[in-house]
Motif scaffolding. Sequence first.
Motif, PDB file in Angstrom:
ATOM      1  N   ALA A   4      -0.711  -8.790   8.928  1.00 31.87           N
ATOM      2  CA  ALA A   4      -0.485  -7.352   8.862  1.00 31.87           C
ATOM      3  C   ALA A   4      -1.582  -6.683   8.056  1.00 31.87           C
ATOM      4  CB  ALA A   4       0.873  -7.051   8.230  1.00 31.87           C
ATOM      5  N   LEU A   5      -1.866  -5.443   8.410  1.00 29.24           N
ATOM      6  CA  LEU A   5      -2.765  -4.606   7.632  1.00 29.24           C
ATOM      7  C   LEU A   5      -1.949  -3.817   6.623  1.00 29.24           C
ATOM      8  CD1 LEU A   5      -4.969  -3.298  10.582  1.00 29.24           C
ATOM      9  CD2 LEU A   5      -5.485  -5.189   9.010  1.00 29.24           C
ATOM     10  N   VAL A   6      -2.554  -3.514   5.475  1.00 27.84           N
ATOM     11  CA  VAL A   6      -1.853  -2.826   4.394  1.00 27.84           C
ATOM     12  C   VAL A   6      -2.547  -1.500   4.109  1.00 27.84           C
ATOM     13  CG1 VAL A   6      -1.079  -2.950   1.993  1.00 27.84           C
ATOM     14  CG2 VAL A   6      -1.174  -5.045   3.391  1.00 27.84           C
ATOM     15  N   PHE A   7      -1.797  -0.415   4.277  1.00 30.38           N
ATOM     16  CA  PHE A   7      -2.296   0.935   4.004  1.00 30.38           C
ATOM     17  C   PHE A   7      -1.678   1.406   2.697  1.00 30.38           C
ATOM     18  CE2 PHE A   7      -1.825   5.645   4.635  1.00 30.38           C
ATOM     19  CZ  PHE A   7      -3.174   5.961   4.565  1.00 30.38           C
ATOM     20  N   PRO A   8      -2.475   1.474   1.611  1.00 29.35           N
ATOM     21  CA  PRO A   8      -1.929   1.911   0.327  1.00 29.35           C
ATOM     22  C   PRO A   8      -1.968   3.434   0.207  1.00 29.35           C
ATOM     23  CG  PRO A   8      -4.199   1.267   0.028  1.00 29.35           C
ATOM     24  CD  PRO A   8      -3.890   1.076   1.501  1.00 29.35           C
ATOM     25  N   LYS A  49      -5.561  -5.673   2.994  1.00 23.44           N
ATOM     26  CA  LYS A  49      -5.559  -4.295   2.506  1.00 23.44           C
ATOM     27  C   LYS A  49      -6.710  -3.516   3.128  1.00 23.44           C
ATOM     28  CE  LYS A  49      -6.047  -1.579  -1.762  1.00 23.44           C
ATOM     29  NZ  LYS A  49      -7.306  -0.923  -1.355  1.00 23.44           N
ATOM     30  N   LEU A  50      -6.403  -2.315   3.610  1.00 27.01           N
ATOM     31  CA  LEU A  50      -7.435  -1.448   4.171  1.00 27.01           C
ATOM     32  C   LEU A  50      -8.296  -0.866   3.059  1.00 27.01           C
ATOM     33  CD1 LEU A  50      -5.193   0.305   6.829  1.00 27.01           C
ATOM     34  CD2 LEU A  50      -6.938  -1.433   7.252  1.00 27.01           C
ATOM     35  N   ARG A  51      -9.453  -0.377   3.431  1.00 26.45           N
ATOM     36  CA  ARG A  51     -10.444   0.051   2.438  1.00 26.45           C
ATOM     37  C   ARG A  51     -10.065   1.384   1.784  1.00 26.45           C
ATOM     38  NH1 ARG A  51     -13.472   4.393   4.221  1.00 26.45           N
ATOM     39  NH2 ARG A  51     -13.707   4.683   6.476  1.00 26.45           N
ATOM     40  N   HIS A  52     -10.835   1.733   0.734  1.00 31.08           N
ATOM     41  CA  HIS A  52     -10.723   3.047   0.107  1.00 31.08           C
ATOM     42  C   HIS A  52     -11.026   4.133   1.147  1.00 31.08           C
ATOM     43  CE1 HIS A  52     -12.435   0.818  -3.669  1.00 31.08           C
ATOM     44  NE2 HIS A  52     -11.243   0.370  -3.323  1.00 31.08           N
ATOM     45  N   TYR A  53     -10.345   5.263   1.020  1.00 30.18           N
ATOM     46  CA  TYR A  53     -10.553   6.331   2.008  1.00 30.18           C
ATOM     47  C   TYR A  53     -10.709   7.703   1.366  1.00 30.18           C
ATOM     48  CZ  TYR A  53      -5.395   6.459   1.451  1.00 30.18           C
ATOM     49  OH  TYR A  53      -4.110   6.493   0.957  1.00 30.18           O
ATOM     50  N   TYR A  54     -11.112   7.726   0.107  1.00 32.81           N
ATOM     51  CA  TYR A  54     -11.235   8.986  -0.631  1.00 32.81           C
ATOM     52  C   TYR A  54     -12.234   9.963  -0.011  1.00 32.81           C
ATOM     53  CZ  TYR A  54     -15.762   7.554  -2.346  1.00 32.81           C
ATOM     54  OH  TYR A  54     -17.079   7.192  -2.409  1.00 32.81           O
ATOM     55  N   ASP A  55     -13.199   9.449   0.746  1.00 32.11           N
ATOM     56  CA  ASP A  55     -14.247  10.301   1.323  1.00 32.11           C
ATOM     57  C   ASP A  55     -14.177  10.358   2.839  1.00 32.11           C
ATOM     58  OD1 ASP A  55     -14.998   7.695   1.806  1.00 32.11           O
ATOM     59  OD2 ASP A  55     -17.117   7.996   1.316  1.00 32.11           O
ATOM     60  N   HIS A  56     -13.037   9.988   3.403  1.00 34.33           N
ATOM     61  CA  HIS A  56     -12.901  10.044   4.856  1.00 34.33           C
ATOM     62  C   HIS A  56     -12.906  11.510   5.294  1.00 34.33           C
ATOM     63  CE1 HIS A  56     -11.341   9.505   8.902  1.00 34.33           C
ATOM     64  NE2 HIS A  56     -11.544   8.198   8.772  1.00 34.33           N
ATOM     65  N   PRO A  57     -13.619  11.847   6.365  1.00 34.28           N
ATOM     66  CA  PRO A  57     -13.708  13.258   6.761  1.00 34.28           C
ATOM     67  C   PRO A  57     -12.358  13.895   7.070  1.00 34.28           C
ATOM     68  CG  PRO A  57     -14.704  11.801   8.408  1.00 34.28           C
ATOM     69  CD  PRO A  57     -14.480  10.986   7.197  1.00 34.28           C
ATOM     70  N   TRP A  61      -8.320   5.230  -3.737  1.00 34.78           N
ATOM     71  CA  TRP A  61      -9.359   4.987  -4.742  1.00 34.78           C
ATOM     72  C   TRP A  61      -9.630   3.530  -5.050  1.00 34.78           C
ATOM     73  CZ3 TRP A  61     -11.194   9.649  -5.278  1.00 34.78           C
ATOM     74  CH2 TRP A  61     -10.334  10.745  -5.071  1.00 34.78           C
ATOM     75  N   GLY A  62     -10.775   3.316  -5.729  1.00 36.80           N
ATOM     76  CA  GLY A  62     -11.055   2.067  -6.385  1.00 36.80           C
ATOM     77  C   GLY A  62     -10.483   2.091  -7.790  1.00 36.80           C
ATOM     78  N   GLY A  63     -10.732   1.024  -8.541  1.00 38.54           N
ATOM     79  CA  GLY A  63     -10.197   0.923  -9.896  1.00 38.54           C
ATOM     80  C   GLY A  63      -9.009  -0.015  -9.936  1.00 38.54           C
ATOM     81  N   TYR A  64      -8.504  -0.247 -11.147  1.00 36.50           N
ATOM     82  CA  TYR A  64      -7.419  -1.216 -11.292  1.00 36.50           C
ATOM     83  C   TYR A  64      -6.117  -0.712 -10.670  1.00 36.50           C
ATOM     84  CZ  TYR A  64      -3.859  -4.285 -13.035  1.00 36.50           C
ATOM     85  OH  TYR A  64      -2.784  -5.136 -13.091  1.00 36.50           O
ATOM     86  N   SER A  65      -5.590   0.414 -11.183  1.00 36.56           N
ATOM     87  CA  SER A  65      -4.282   0.873 -10.724  1.00 36.56           C
ATOM     88  C   SER A  65      -4.301   1.345  -9.285  1.00 36.56           C
ATOM     89  CB  SER A  65      -3.780   2.009 -11.632  1.00 36.56           C
ATOM     90  OG  SER A  65      -3.564   1.548 -12.935  1.00 36.56           O
ATOM     91  N   GLY A  66      -5.441   1.870  -8.834  1.00 36.78           N
ATOM     92  CA  GLY A  66      -5.524   2.415  -7.490  1.00 36.78           C
ATOM     93  C   GLY A  66      -5.919   1.428  -6.427  1.00 36.78           C
ATOM     94  N   CYS A  67      -6.401   0.234  -6.841  1.00 40.56           N
ATOM     95  CA  CYS A  67      -6.858  -0.732  -5.828  1.00 40.56           C
ATOM     96  C   CYS A  67      -6.486  -2.159  -6.203  1.00 40.56           C
ATOM     97  CB  CYS A  67      -8.358  -0.611  -5.620  1.00 40.56           C
ATOM     98  SG  CYS A  67      -9.012  -1.756  -4.372  1.00 40.56           S
ATOM     99  N   ARG A  68      -7.068  -2.674  -7.270  1.00 37.20           N
ATOM    100  CA  ARG A  68      -6.861  -4.095  -7.588  1.00 37.20           C
ATOM    101  C   ARG A  68      -5.378  -4.429  -7.772  1.00 37.20           C
ATOM    102  NH1 ARG A  68     -10.230  -8.277  -9.725  1.00 37.20           N
ATOM    103  NH2 ARG A  68      -8.950  -9.946 -10.559  1.00 37.20           N
ATOM    104  N   GLN A  69      -4.618  -3.511  -8.389  1.00 37.73           N
ATOM    105  CA  GLN A  69      -3.205  -3.805  -8.607  1.00 37.73           C
ATOM    106  C   GLN A  69      -2.450  -3.918  -7.286  1.00 37.73           C
ATOM    107  OE1 GLN A  69      -1.204  -1.173 -11.355  1.00 37.73           O
ATOM    108  NE2 GLN A  69       0.362  -2.697 -11.808  1.00 37.73           N
ATOM    109  N   ARG A  76     -14.865  -0.072  -1.067  1.00 39.73           N
ATOM    110  CA  ARG A  76     -14.433  -1.427  -0.694  1.00 39.73           C
ATOM    111  C   ARG A  76     -12.935  -1.389  -0.414  1.00 39.73           C
ATOM    112  NH1 ARG A  76     -17.351  -2.166  -5.632  1.00 39.73           N
ATOM    113  NH2 ARG A  76     -19.509  -2.705  -5.229  1.00 39.73           N
ATOM    114  N   GLY A  77     -12.224  -2.330  -0.981  1.00 37.33           N
ATOM    115  CA  GLY A  77     -10.778  -2.285  -0.916  1.00 37.33           C
ATOM    116  C   GLY A  77     -10.143  -3.299  -0.006  1.00 37.33           C
TER     117      GLY A  77
END
Length: 362
Positions: free
Chosen positions: A107-111, A151-159, A115-123, A337-338
Amino acid sequence: MSIGDVDALLLLSFGGPEKPADVRPFLENVTRGRNVPPDRLDEVEQHYLHFGGVSPINALNREIIAAIEAELTRANCDLPVYFGNRNWHPLVEDTVEEMAAAGVRRALVFPTSAWGGYSGCRQYHEDIARARASAEENSGAAASPAPELVKLRHYYDHPLLVGAFADAITRAREELEPHLRTAARLVFTAHSVPVSADETAGLASEGGHLYSRQVREAAALCAAAAGYGDYDVVWQSRSGPPHIPWLEPDICDHLEVLAGAGADAVIVCPVGFVSDHLEVVWDLDTEAKDKAAELGLGFARAATPGPDPRFAQLAVELVREALGEIGPRRLGQEPSRGSGVNGSPCVPGCCQVRRRVSATQA
């Protein structure tokens, strides 16, 4: 649309109480092992009780899931969508066990964090690893092996995300009195984290600070898309001991600075949040709005993108990207990344925390 060897999509979020009796156990889950003073829990508990002991986050996530399901159907993709949380029911451990019993193998995981960072990604990677281990222990790996979770990648800058925020800023501007619109100050806000956590966000070789760099880049992209050349980036919702430095300035402190400099109105855009959960409806719609009224500032708050149809479209684009059907769409230059398998970090050594942080990002 081909789904290849992917059986499901898991929306992974933070969680929140849905009745008064849930509030204290939920907060204890969030802060377990983080040395948060009891009086701080008492204070935050009252924020939830102000809204009847119900956080909007679970209901909002169910609405997002319904929109994603509809978008998957439009894309001719027969992919079931599951829902799991880090801190409250439905807990991700229970959801992954349900997925295993249903025969999901990958399965793919959409969080609900861009963002990146600990709480927003690594956790979230840690959540995935913990849930898989729990599912295998409780159900028996041979009979119902835990699914592989990517896990799907960071998407903070997706258009699509940038466009949704830009349009929300424009709509918020129109909510102000006509004479306040032209000079209203645009202020972006995101969840604060300890300075030490931001310093170790990303890779040390890249200078860390991945989270705050991504927030600032997202703010620049959204401001430009909305037609603003000047704006501010501030922070909100800090918790933890007062002697631990967190990212500043705080939104309410910044409103005082703006009023002192002669500003007449503000447009606040919660760029760090995908939906109107408690840290938006309390910290912004209650505390910041009240502070602005006290200071005589006109106040308008831009909507979060979760209810916008483009958010579900974004999720499905990320699925198609992960399946190799389309290329990534990005507007920014910061690392995005992500992805990772079975809870492994996206890059070895990324977001290594010096100590357990008490940030809460959803």
